[in-house]
Design a protein around this motif. Structure first.
Motif, PDB file in Angstrom:
ATOM      1  N   TRP A 177       3.497  23.602  87.707  1.00 30.57           N
ATOM      2  CA  TRP A 177       3.225  24.041  89.084  1.00 30.57           C
ATOM      3  C   TRP A 177       1.724  24.222  89.322  1.00 30.57           C
ATOM      4  O   TRP A 177       1.274  24.194  90.460  1.00 30.57           O
ATOM      5  CB  TRP A 177       3.938  25.362  89.358  1.00 30.57           C
ATOM      6  N   ASP A 205       3.405  27.320  99.823  1.00 32.14           N
ATOM      7  CA  ASP A 205       3.924  28.242  98.813  1.00 32.14           C
ATOM      8  C   ASP A 205       2.924  28.410  97.668  1.00 32.14           C
ATOM      9  O   ASP A 205       2.613  29.529  97.247  1.00 32.14           O
ATOM     10  CB  ASP A 205       5.256  27.707  98.295  1.00 32.14           C
ATOM     11  N   SER A 234      11.365  28.731  93.213  1.00 36.31           N
ATOM     12  CA  SER A 234      10.436  29.472  94.055  1.00 36.31           C
ATOM     13  C   SER A 234      11.129  29.928  95.329  1.00 36.31           C
ATOM     14  O   SER A 234      11.864  29.173  95.962  1.00 36.31           O
ATOM     15  CB  SER A 234       9.225  28.587  94.402  1.00 36.31           C
ATOM     16  N   ALA A 271       9.516  34.039  92.184  1.00 40.16           N
ATOM     17  CA  ALA A 271      10.349  32.951  91.672  1.00 40.16           C
ATOM     18  C   ALA A 271      11.485  33.581  90.887  1.00 40.16           C
ATOM     19  O   ALA A 271      11.263  34.530  90.128  1.00 40.16           O
ATOM     20  CB  ALA A 271       9.556  31.990  90.803  1.00 40.16           C
ATOM     21  N   PRO A 322       3.735  32.484  90.516  1.00 38.42           N
ATOM     22  CA  PRO A 322       4.237  33.408  91.547  1.00 38.42           C
ATOM     23  C   PRO A 322       3.851  34.848  91.211  1.00 38.42           C
ATOM     24  O   PRO A 322       3.637  35.203  90.050  1.00 38.42           O
ATOM     25  CB  PRO A 322       5.760  33.210  91.497  1.00 38.42           C
TER      26      PRO A 322
END
Length: 426
Positions: A177, A279, A147, A119, A181
């Protein structure tokens, strides 16, 4: 030369109406040979002007030879080498046409991202004044996170760009979220690190188990996704909006992002929300516990029972005077805790304005009561001290009865000739 419309009409009359060539020529007022040429080709006529020679043609072999030796030679240097004394525009145009044949091929690869890979993060400073309270307004930073795989955008306004506020902002966005990431891409922001990640943010990255990638200076293309997101926010979110404060800004921004992440992304050709599940499946899980408040410090409370965070002063319960407390701050609040003990002696909403004094009414009442008790105690103690001092100035003297003196002077009968020790009166 006939027009495209005439060419199309000739073919229609001949094929669909089955008119002979002579009749078509008479009908359209053109020659039979023109009709024959129109019927002989399946492509519409295209006018092209005959090419004329250029003054550069005579020196093109010299240009090619120079480009063969040095493909990157500027056109101005080529003009000097070949003794060119005409206009530079036609020479530069010819060099531009010839140069690619002598340069090595350098194809550009398309950047692709895997689900959960990274990200990109950045601070966006919206060009609009936000009311901060106490008659002040400002332009606080907005933490923006995009992202790479899905292009989902998350953003939140922060009180400052200090490390503690950046950590808390990251945590709130990542909590939204519900995933992390594997890499966070940042430029050289002072609160994150310049050349090297700061100690506090490195500890935060260790808690998340992610890698922090710091871009090279002056390399905006390295985080082009978030740079474009900043422009998108500025051109699509801000226009026509007014805000009553940072909280209102974040509320409107969250609602707008809910819609924006469902629009067709021009590069992807799909909606970011449609790629989000894949994702997020490739991301790491959030740590099982909330991160500790890295924005904290220890201090001993003085008679002026206030602590300073950023530029504002916050009151502490007067009973903590003389004791050591730990002060922790977040985007929403400021908390002071006794050490040891763990009792909360101050809890305030974070003030976004500058140079303000925030007082809890309960702290003010308690301080006033304690001052009254102290003054009463001091007055009583002073009265006691004055009474003691006056008593110390008096001398104790033996008090005899008056009859003793009467007997001494034989004013009354009795054993007046003797004193208390039995000796005769002299």
């Amino acid at each position: 030369m006939i027009q495209v419309e005439d060419w199309a009409e000739i073919r229609r009359l001949h094929r669909a109406e089955e008119m002979p060539i002579r009749a078509i020529a008479r009908h359209l007022g053109i020659s039979k040979n023109t009709v024959k040429r129109a019927l002989a080709t399946d492509r519409p006529p295209v006018y092209s002007r005959p090419l004329k020679g250029s003054a550069v043609d005579a020196v093109e072999p010299q240009i090619r030879e120079l480009l063969k030796q040095t493909p990157t030679m500027p056109a101005t240097v080529i003009a000097e080498r070949i003794g060119w004394d005409r206009g530079m525009t036609i020479l530069k145009d010819r060099v531009r046409e010839l140069r690619p044949a002598y340069l090595p091929v350098d194809p550009v690869s398309r950047t692709t991202y895997q689900p959960g890979e990274l990200a990109q993060c950045d601070l966006w400073f919206p060009p609009v004044d936000i009311p901060l309270g106490y008659g002040q307004s400002g332009r606080p930073p907005v933490l923006v996170m995009v992202s790479g795989y899905s292009r989902i955008i998350a953003a939140r306004m922060l009180p400052s760009r200090m490390t503690g506020d950046l950590i808390d902002g990251h945590w709130q966005l990542l909590t939204g979220w519900n995933a992390v990431p594997k890499m966070l891409v940042w430029d050289n922001e002072a609160g994150i690190g310049q050349g090297r990640v700061t100690v506090d943010f490195a500890a935060f990255a260790g808690l998340l188990a992610v890698k922090i990638f710091l871009c090279r200076p002056r390399d905006p293309e390295a985080k082009g996704l978030v740079e474009r997101a900043n422009g998108y926010l500025e051109t699509s979110f801000l226009p026509g909006r007014t805000f009553s404060g940072p909280g209102d800004f974040n509320t409107q921004l969250e609602r707008w992002l809910h819609v924006a992440n469902r629009r067709i992304h021009r590069t992807l050709g799909t909606r970011p929300i449609e790629r989000w599940e894949a994702d997020r499946a490739g991301m790491l899980a959030l740590p099982p516990v909330d991160p500790p408040r890295w924005s904290r410090f220890f201090t001993r409370i003085g008679r002026d029972h206030y602590i300073r965070v950023d530029t504002c002063d916050y009151s502490v319960h007067p009973l903590a005077i003389g004791k050591k407390v730990q002060v922790t701050t977040s985007i929403e609040e400021v908390i002071a805790i006794l050490t040891p003990g763990g009792a909360v002696v101050a809890r305030h909403a974070r003030c976004w304005a500058k140079h303000q004094t925030i007082t809890d009414p309960d702290h003010a009442r308690t301080a006033a009561a304690l001052r009254g008790e102290y003054r009463h105690h001091t007055a009583a103690q002073a009265a006691r001290l004055r009474a003691t001092a006056a008593a110390d100035r008096l001398v104790d003297v033996e008090q005899r009865e008056l009859t003793d003196y009467d007997r001494v002077f034989t004013l009354i009968e009795g054993d007046a000739g003797r004193n208390e020790t039995g000796d005769g009166v002299s």
